[in-house]
Design a protein around this motif. Structure first.
Motif, PDB file in Angstrom:
ATOM      1  N   GLU A 129      26.472 -13.141 -12.537  1.00 34.93           N
ATOM      2  CA  GLU A 129      25.864 -11.984 -11.886  1.00 34.93           C
ATOM      3  C   GLU A 129      24.406 -12.279 -11.512  1.00 34.93           C
ATOM      4  O   GLU A 129      23.949 -11.927 -10.417  1.00 34.93           O
ATOM      5  N   GLU A 130      23.672 -12.935 -12.410  1.00 32.92           N
ATOM      6  CA  GLU A 130      22.288 -13.310 -12.116  1.00 32.92           C
ATOM      7  C   GLU A 130      22.228 -14.290 -10.941  1.00 32.92           C
ATOM      8  O   GLU A 130      21.374 -14.159 -10.058  1.00 32.92           O
ATOM      9  N   ASP A 131      23.119 -15.261 -10.936  1.00 29.97           N
ATOM     10  CA  ASP A 131      23.163 -16.242  -9.835  1.00 29.97           C
ATOM     11  C   ASP A 131      23.463 -15.560  -8.503  1.00 29.97           C
ATOM     12  O   ASP A 131      22.845 -15.871  -7.486  1.00 29.97           O
ATOM     13  N   ARG A 132      24.411 -14.631  -8.522  1.00 27.49           N
ATOM     14  CA  ARG A 132      24.740 -13.900  -7.285  1.00 27.49           C
ATOM     15  C   ARG A 132      23.548 -13.087  -6.792  1.00 27.49           C
ATOM     16  O   ARG A 132      23.251 -13.054  -5.605  1.00 27.49           O
ATOM     17  N   LYS A 133      22.885 -12.409  -7.720  1.00 25.70           N
ATOM     18  CA  LYS A 133      21.723 -11.596  -7.368  1.00 25.70           C
ATOM     19  C   LYS A 133      20.630 -12.483  -6.770  1.00 25.70           C
ATOM     20  O   LYS A 133      20.034 -12.148  -5.741  1.00 25.70           O
ATOM     21  N   GLU A 134      20.382 -13.629  -7.396  1.00 28.18           N
ATOM     22  CA  GLU A 134      19.375 -14.568  -6.907  1.00 28.18           C
ATOM     23  C   GLU A 134      19.739 -15.082  -5.510  1.00 28.18           C
ATOM     24  O   GLU A 134      18.886 -15.152  -4.629  1.00 28.18           O
ATOM     25  N   ASN A 135      21.003 -15.415  -5.308  1.00 26.23           N
ATOM     26  CA  ASN A 135      21.446 -15.885  -3.988  1.00 26.23           C
ATOM     27  C   ASN A 135      21.312 -14.799  -2.929  1.00 26.23           C
ATOM     28  O   ASN A 135      20.919 -15.079  -1.792  1.00 26.23           O
ATOM     29  N   ASN A 136      21.638 -13.565  -3.302  1.00 30.58           N
ATOM     30  CA  ASN A 136      21.496 -12.456  -2.354  1.00 30.58           C
ATOM     31  C   ASN A 136      20.042 -12.243  -1.961  1.00 30.58           C
ATOM     32  O   ASN A 136      19.729 -11.975  -0.801  1.00 30.58           O
ATOM     33  N   GLU A 137      19.143 -12.363  -2.937  1.00 32.02           N
ATOM     34  CA  GLU A 137      17.716 -12.214  -2.660  1.00 32.02           C
ATOM     35  C   GLU A 137      17.224 -13.321  -1.724  1.00 32.02           C
ATOM     36  O   GLU A 137      16.460 -13.073  -0.795  1.00 32.02           O
ATOM     37  N   LYS A 138      17.686 -14.551  -1.953  1.00 31.42           N
ATOM     38  CA  LYS A 138      17.313 -15.665  -1.083  1.00 31.42           C
ATOM     39  C   LYS A 138      17.822 -15.450   0.338  1.00 31.42           C
ATOM     40  O   LYS A 138      17.104 -15.694   1.309  1.00 31.42           O
ATOM     41  N   GLU A 139      19.071 -14.990   0.444  1.00 30.56           N
ATOM     42  CA  GLU A 139      19.647 -14.732   1.778  1.00 30.56           C
ATOM     43  C   GLU A 139      18.878 -13.635   2.499  1.00 30.56           C
ATOM     44  O   GLU A 139      18.628 -13.732   3.693  1.00 30.56           O
ATOM     45  N   THR A 140      18.482 -12.595   1.779  1.00 30.34           N
ATOM     46  CA  THR A 140      17.730 -11.495   2.373  1.00 30.34           C
ATOM     47  C   THR A 140      16.377 -11.989   2.881  1.00 30.34           C
ATOM     48  O   THR A 140      15.956 -11.657   3.994  1.00 30.34           O
ATOM     49  N   LYS A 141      15.708 -12.815   2.071  1.00 29.31           N
ATOM     50  CA  LYS A 141      14.409 -13.360   2.487  1.00 29.31           C
ATOM     51  C   LYS A 141      14.565 -14.263   3.706  1.00 29.31           C
ATOM     52  O   LYS A 141      13.742 -14.226   4.621  1.00 29.31           O
ATOM     53  N   THR A 142      15.628 -15.044   3.727  1.00 30.41           N
ATOM     54  CA  THR A 142      15.875 -15.938   4.862  1.00 30.41           C
ATOM     55  C   THR A 142      16.125 -15.119   6.129  1.00 30.41           C
ATOM     56  O   THR A 142      15.583 -15.426   7.197  1.00 30.41           O
ATOM     57  N   GLU A 143      16.930 -14.079   6.018  1.00 28.83           N
ATOM     58  CA  GLU A 143      17.215 -13.214   7.163  1.00 28.83           C
ATOM     59  C   GLU A 143      15.939 -12.529   7.652  1.00 28.83           C
ATOM     60  O   GLU A 143      15.711 -12.412   8.862  1.00 28.83           O
ATOM     61  N   GLU A 144      15.114 -12.064   6.731  1.00 30.66           N
ATOM     62  CA  GLU A 144      13.863 -11.402   7.105  1.00 30.66           C
ATOM     63  C   GLU A 144      12.939 -12.381   7.821  1.00 30.66           C
ATOM     64  O   GLU A 144      12.291 -12.023   8.813  1.00 30.66           O
ATOM     65  N   SER A 145      12.892 -13.612   7.337  1.00 31.89           N
ATOM     66  CA  SER A 145      12.061 -14.640   7.994  1.00 31.89           C
ATOM     67  C   SER A 145      12.559 -14.934   9.396  1.00 31.89           C
ATOM     68  O   SER A 145      11.768 -15.043  10.341  1.00 31.89           O
ATOM     69  N   GLN A 146      13.858 -15.021   9.556  1.00 29.71           N
ATOM     70  CA  GLN A 146      14.443 -15.298  10.873  1.00 29.71           C
ATOM     71  C   GLN A 146      14.179 -14.136  11.830  1.00 29.71           C
ATOM     72  O   GLN A 146      13.855 -14.348  12.995  1.00 29.71           O
ATOM     73  N   ASN A 147      14.328 -12.922  11.330  1.00 31.70           N
ATOM     74  CA  ASN A 147      14.079 -11.751  12.182  1.00 31.70           C
ATOM     75  C   ASN A 147      12.616 -11.682  12.599  1.00 31.70           C
ATOM     76  O   ASN A 147      12.283 -11.331  13.722  1.00 31.70           O
ATOM     77  N   LYS A 148      11.712 -12.027  11.662  1.00 28.35           N
ATOM     78  CA  LYS A 148      10.275 -12.019  11.955  1.00 28.35           C
ATOM     79  C   LYS A 148       9.945 -13.063  13.010  1.00 28.35           C
ATOM     80  O   LYS A 148       9.176 -12.787  13.947  1.00 28.35           O
ATOM     81  N   GLU A 149      10.543 -14.259  12.898  1.00 29.85           N
ATOM     82  CA  GLU A 149      10.304 -15.326  13.878  1.00 29.85           C
ATOM     83  C   GLU A 149      10.833 -14.938  15.268  1.00 29.85           C
ATOM     84  O   GLU A 149      10.224 -15.246  16.270  1.00 29.85           O
ATOM     85  N   GLU A 150      11.963 -14.244  15.292  1.00 32.06           N
ATOM     86  CA  GLU A 150      12.552 -13.843  16.581  1.00 32.06           C
ATOM     87  C   GLU A 150      11.657 -12.826  17.282  1.00 32.06           C
ATOM     88  O   GLU A 150      11.575 -12.805  18.501  1.00 32.06           O
ATOM     89  N   LYS A 151      11.015 -11.967  16.514  1.00 31.69           N
ATOM     90  CA  LYS A 151      10.145 -10.946  17.104  1.00 31.69           C
ATOM     91  C   LYS A 151       8.877 -11.554  17.672  1.00 31.69           C
ATOM     92  O   LYS A 151       8.284 -11.031  18.592  1.00 31.69           O
ATOM     93  N   GLU A 152       8.431 -12.664  17.104  1.00 28.17           N
ATOM     94  CA  GLU A 152       7.181 -13.282  17.555  1.00 28.17           C
ATOM     95  C   GLU A 152       7.435 -14.080  18.751  1.00 28.17           C
ATOM     96  O   GLU A 152       7.567 -14.355  19.686  1.00 28.17           O
TER      97      GLU A 152
END
Length: 117
Positions: A94-117
């Motif tokens: 469960e901890e590993d899944r939570k950590e992976n989900n957090e990493k995926e969310t951060k990656t998606e946020e970074s990609q969305n931020k780059e697309e806007k710029e």
């Protein structure tokens, strides 16, 4: 000189292979097979009552059966240690899944931020 009496061997079948073994070995294997079958039936009964009941049993009946199953499983050697280890593994997963989900969310946020710029 004494005469050795020869023990009669019995034929047994293990996973499609035929063997000749002494009677005590054959009897032991039969007893183990019967014990294993009893455990299989107990587990199938639990699955039937708990998962496949489709409302045929009351919550109280299911609850009573779950309690008896718990008592039954705790009679298995080392069951408490095994169940504790399973719980630890579930928590780690469960901890590993939570950590992976957090990493995926951060990656998606970074990609969305780059697309806007």
């Amino acid at each position: 000189m004494g005469v050795k009496s020869k023990q009669k061997k019995e034929k047994i079948n293990i996973m499609g292979n035929k063997y000749k073994v002494e009677k005590p070995i054959s009897d032991t294997l039969k007893a183990l097979s019967e014990a294993l079958r009893s455990h299989e039936v107990a587990l199938l009964t639990w699955v039937h009552k708990d998962y496949m009941s489709e409302g045929r049993f009351t919550e109280e009946e299911v609850s009573e059966f779950r309690e008896s199953l718990n008592d039954y499983t705790l009679n298995i050697p080392e069951s408490e240690n095994i169940l504790k280890r399973m719980d630890e593994l579930d928590k780690q997963l469960e901890e590993d899944r939570k950590e992976n989900n957090e990493k995926e969310t951060k990656t998606e946020e970074s990609q969305n931020k780059e697309e806007k710029e």
